[in-house]
Scaffold this active site. Structure first.
Site, PDB file in Angstrom:
ATOM      1  N   GLY A 253     -13.722  28.202  14.922  1.00 14.50           N
ATOM      2  CA  GLY A 253     -14.231  28.622  16.217  1.00 14.50           C
ATOM      3  C   GLY A 253     -13.350  29.678  16.853  1.00 14.50           C
TER       4      GLY A 253
ATOM      5  N   THR B 256      10.303  15.650 -11.870  1.00 14.17           N
ATOM      6  CA  THR B 256      11.724  15.801 -11.583  1.00 14.17           C
ATOM      7  C   THR B 256      11.900  16.473 -10.231  1.00 14.17           C
ATOM      8  OG1 THR B 256      13.730  17.001 -12.213  1.00 14.17           O
ATOM      9  CG2 THR B 256      11.663  17.918 -12.971  1.00 14.17           C
ATOM     10  N   VAL B 257      12.938  16.069  -9.493  1.00 13.27           N
ATOM     11  CA  VAL B 257      13.186  16.697  -8.198  1.00 13.27           C
ATOM     12  C   VAL B 257      13.614  18.148  -8.375  1.00 13.27           C
ATOM     13  CG1 VAL B 257      13.855  14.480  -7.186  1.00 13.27           C
ATOM     14  CG2 VAL B 257      15.635  16.001  -8.066  1.00 13.27           C
ATOM     15  N   SER B 258      14.128  18.497  -9.558  1.00 12.96           N
ATOM     16  CA  SER B 258      14.660  19.845  -9.779  1.00 12.96           C
ATOM     17  C   SER B 258      13.569  20.895  -9.942  1.00 12.96           C
ATOM     18  CB  SER B 258      15.566  19.858 -11.019  1.00 12.96           C
ATOM     19  OG  SER B 258      16.641  18.958 -10.869  1.00 12.96           O
TER      20      SER B 258
ATOM     21  N   CYS C  54     -11.203  27.210  26.285  1.00 12.28           N
ATOM     22  CA  CYS C  54     -11.492  28.332  27.182  1.00 12.28           C
ATOM     23  C   CYS C  54     -12.968  28.688  27.124  1.00 12.28           C
ATOM     24  CB  CYS C  54     -10.640  29.540  26.815  1.00 12.28           C
ATOM     25  SG  CYS C  54     -10.901  30.969  27.882  1.00 12.28           S
TER      26      CYS C  54
ATOM     27  N   ARG D  11      -8.917  -6.746   9.344  1.00 12.42           N
ATOM     28  CA  ARG D  11      -8.419  -6.002  10.496  1.00 12.42           C
ATOM     29  C   ARG D  11      -8.849  -4.539  10.366  1.00 12.42           C
ATOM     30  NH1 ARG D  11      -7.395 -10.584  11.354  1.00 12.42           N
ATOM     31  NH2 ARG D  11      -5.497 -11.545  12.196  1.00 12.42           N
TER      32      ARG D  11
ATOM     33  N   SER E 175      -5.594  23.555  10.993  1.00 16.85           N
ATOM     34  CA  SER E 175      -6.587  22.477  11.076  1.00 16.85           C
ATOM     35  C   SER E 175      -6.163  21.339  10.167  1.00 16.85           C
ATOM     36  CB  SER E 175      -7.970  22.984  10.652  1.00 16.85           C
ATOM     37  OG  SER E 175      -8.867  21.918  10.446  1.00 16.85           O
TER      38      SER E 175
ATOM     39  N   ASP F 139      -8.008  19.009   9.127  1.00 20.59           N
ATOM     40  CA  ASP F 139      -9.130  18.562   8.283  1.00 20.59           C
ATOM     41  C   ASP F 139      -9.220  19.294   6.953  1.00 20.59           C
ATOM     42  OD1 ASP F 139     -10.015  16.676  10.097  1.00 20.59           O
ATOM     43  OD2 ASP F 139     -11.306  18.098  11.152  1.00 20.59           O
TER      44      ASP F 139
END
EC number: 2.7.1.11
Length: 779
Positions: free
Chosen positions: A119, A524-526, A88, A291, A163, A165
């Protein structure tokens, strides 16, 4: 405390809220929008959407519409921003801001919530600063009345940073960064498989014109051979050093090379370094099959990660609180993340620090915000693990690494980091297979630099792991520690690792061989290890649960009037159920730490029956596996099925061990990498302290520690000192920081009479500007 109808009880006028977005959207913004709308409505405010960013604010009309509770349903899993965003130019002109002010005054909107970058936030602050002047001009022109100007005499502003970044000062993470890393790592994982098959070199360019955060963290997460970031221009003659590095990696047995580049990469003369330039260098000078891939805007898209959903939700809640408490004298603020706390900072202090200025000894532009400690730690860790050659002179120190407890994603990243950091220090690194059983049975052998190559992206435990504690085999373990001449021990695992470490420390009184420095790394996942806010593996499990819940909700949305009962892992720790509830928009999450009774279940059923009368005809209930011995998942399914007859039907899912599997998330890879290297550096220093009369002897409490994350720092805490904060019967810490987030889950699910403790975040903090130099070192 935040109560419903907080606006009225505080004697304030009805508050209106509005949204504006920066043109470059980020995954997780919708979670912030959803939270702000629902908490705003919960407090009795009227909430408005502003579509298409500041342009919608200027154009008004249908671009500014009332928001409802249902209008933000099924929004959490969507990327981008559902209310649109646009550049804008009009808002940069005073006449544009006059039109925007007129539109807000006519609707009675005096509070603006802005989600965007620096910004967008700077524009919002300017708008607020000249608000009185704009009102005076509008009154003079006859576009608003004196009464309307008086009613809208001041404008409150609160910002949230979206953002990818992660380039905004004052916050540890910005909304969208973690999701962008997920997209990048998905590509890196796919690329490395083909690169390894064909013995190729791959160059991957990620976003970051001025900020190399994405590139640096990606390099850490995938173990890249080289990284180019704008903050750290490579030394002169970097081309030769790069080629030597790639050749050295191939000579060590690596079948591929990975180079990560930020789009703003440049040399010390501010000359851009491009993908094509590096590709031509490698292919022509080394003859490697090379590549290059430029990711572009794919990094901004896709489904938000669990972290970004929770971050956006928490920031949205805090934004509402900030607006409720704002006065005409309160400066515009931005909601930020500091460790595990949502805080408020003066908006313009943050924006002013985000400036790019020349750094002494370097000609490249350098963002001052990246002088923060976290960036330095990431950079130093990467340099150590990827750009330092192990010394020819050895230290004669042997460090053993063992995995204990259930496997989880990120364990291998910690092992790889510890092995390479130890080799760089000149130590011999020993791998212990199959947990404490392997330590007792002598399943111990040296592990090399090349052996751990590529481990960061592998789930599970390559060393093998078991839940058995060492107490029954203490004597045999002590004999093997002497036999293999082990001078220190790294224990990576869950509560068993913590408890096993304590048993080894206790046995020091009887077995002198155990008087060696030890460190426990929570994995651990817990997420139930005392001494750390987070454990390696929990983030990956949380994302697995969240993704599954997304699919289940989609199924429920298709069939209408269906409620799903989901059981998560965690033992007696409700971390996964609570956080998954926040990230997936659950109606309830039952956990052991917050006892529930039949009256609570009755309330939840009534809540869902009422919900089915709205346009949102679906429900999601989470239950931690050990939430209650009697109110089992099957019991809940039976109860909801019976009570919901004629209104909704039920389905039950027990997620099981899928939560322990999969490739590690970027967070778990980097967390494991930093924890592994830091543990070795600490042990190296501790070994020097404990060297007495030609041998190692460590029997003080601070020679056996848990390395954990507390708030925003990695700290070492003696195992013995954590015993008082441990519930050994239920295998959880007595204090758990995430419990304070549970009221947010209930408010966002629209339960009545919920209180939130705001005492820790009621005041605005300040940014302390720091200057200094980061030594780039040789690449």
């Amino acid at each position: 405390m935040l109560h419903k109808q907080h606006v009225e009880t505080n004697g304030k006028m009805l508050i209106y809220r509005s949204f504006s977005n920066n043109p470059l959207c980020a995954a997780g913004m919708n979670a912030a929008v959803r939270a702000t709308v629902r908490v705003g409505i919960y407090t009795g405010a009227k909430v408005y959407f502003v579509h298409e960013g500041y342009q919608g604010l200027v154009d008004g009309g249908d671009n500014i519409k009332p928001a409802t509770w249902e209008s933000v349903s099924m929004m959490l899993q969507l990327g981008g921003t559902v209310i649109g965003s646009a550049r804008c130019m009009d808002f940069k002109e005073k006449w544009g801001r006059l039109k925007a002010a007129c539109n807000l005054v006519k609707l009675g909107i005096t509070n603006l919530c802005v989600i965007g970058g620096d910004g967008s936030l700077t524009g919002a602050n300017q708008f607020r600063t000249e608000w009185s002047e704009l009102l005076a001009d509008l009154t003079k022109q006859g576009k608003i009345t004196a009464e309307e100007a008086k009613r809208s005499s001041h404008l409150n502003i609160v910002g949230m940073v979206g953002s990818i970044d992660n380039d905004f000062c004052g916050t540890d993470m910005t909304i969208g960064t973690d999701s962008a890393l997920h997209r990048i790592i998905e590509v890196v994982d796919a690329i490395t498989t083909t690169a390894q098959s064909h013995q190729r070199t791959f160059i991957l360019e990620v976003m970051g014109r001025h900020c190399g955060y994405l590139a640096l963290v990606t390099a850490l997460a995938c173990g890249a051979d080289w990284v180019f970031i704008p903050e750290m221009p490579p030394e002169d003659n970097w081309e030769e050093h790069l080629c030597k590095r790639l050749i050295a990696q191939r000579e060590r047995g690596s079948r591929l090379n990975v180079i990560i580049m930020a789009e703003g990469a440049q040399d010390r003369k501010q000359k851009p370094i491009t993908c094509d330039q590096v590709k031509n260098l490698v292919s022509k000078k080394l003859g490697f099959d090379t590549r290059s891939t430029v990711l572009g805007h794919v990094q901004r898209g896709g489904t938000p990660s669990a972290f970004d959903r929770i971050l956006g939700s928490r920031m949205g809640v805090e934004a509402v609180m900030a607006l409720l408490e704002a006065t005409p004298e309160t400066p515009a603020c931005v909601v930020s993340l500091s460790g595990n706390m949502a805080i408020r900072l003066p908006l313009m202090e943050c924006v002013q620090v985000v400036s790019y200025t020349p750094v002494p000894q370097q000609t490249a532009l350098f963002p001052l915000l990246l002088l923060r400690k976290s960036f330095q730690n990431n950079w130093n860790t990467y340099k150590m693990l990827a750009h330092v050659t192990p010394p020819e002179v050895k230290s004669n120190i042997n460090i053993a690494i063992v995995n204990v407890g259930a496997p989880c994603a990120g364990m291998n990243a910690a092992v790889r980091s510890a092995v390479r950091a130890g080799l760089i220090q000149g130590h011999q690194m020993l791998a212990v297979y199959d947990g404490f059983d392997g330590l007792a049975n002598g399943q111990i052998e040296p592990i090399t630099w090349a052996q751990v190559g590529g481990w960061t992206g592998k789930g599970g435990s390559n060393l093998g792991t078991k839940r058995h504690l060492p107490s029954k085999n203490i004597e045999q373990i002590s004999l093997n520690i002497a036999k293999f001449n082990i001078h220190s021990l790294i224990i990576i695992g869950g509560f068993e690792a913590y408890q096993g470490g304590l048993e080894l420390v206790t046995a020091r009184e009887k077995y002198e061989e155990l008087c060696i420095p030890m460190v426990v790394i929570p994995a651990t996942v817990s997420n139930n290890v005392p001494g750390s806010d987070f454990s390696i593996g929990a983030d990956t499990a949380l994302n697995t649960i969240t993704t599954t819940c997304d699919r289940i909700k989609q199924s429920a949305a298709g069939t209408k009037r269906r409620v799903f009962i989901i059981e998560t892992m965690g033992g007696y720790c409700g971390y996964l159920a609570t956080m998954a509830g926040l990230s997936s928009g659950a109606d309830a999450a039952y956990i052991y730490e917050e006892p529930f009774h039949i009256r609570d279940l009755e309330l939840n059923v009534k809540h869902l029956i009422e919900k089915m009368k709205t346009s949102v005809k679906r429900g999601l209930i989470l239950r931690n596996s050990n939430a209650n011995d009697n109110y089992t998942t099957q019991f809940l399914y039976n109860l909801y099925s019976e009570e919901g007859k004629g209104t909704f039907d039920c389905r039950m899912n027990i997620l099981g061990h899928m939560q322990q599997g999969g490739t590690p998330t970027p967070f778990d890879r980097n967390f494991g990498t930093k924890m592994g290297s830091k543990s070795v550096l600490w042990l190296t220093d501790k070994l020097k302290e404990c060297y007495r009369h030609g041998r190692i002897f460590a029997n003080t409490p601070d020679s056996a520690c848990v390395l954990g994350m507390k708030r925003r720092s990695l700290i070492f805490q003696p195992l013995a000192s954590l015993k008082e904060d441990t519930d050994f019967e239920h295998r959880i810490p007595k204090t758990e920081w995430w419990l304070k987030l549970r009221p947010i889950l209930k408010i966002l699910a629209r339960y009545e009479a919920v209180e939130i403790d705001t005492s820790e975040v009621a005041t605005m903090e300040h940014i302390i500007k720091k200057t200094g130099e980061i030594k780039g070192g040789k690449m």
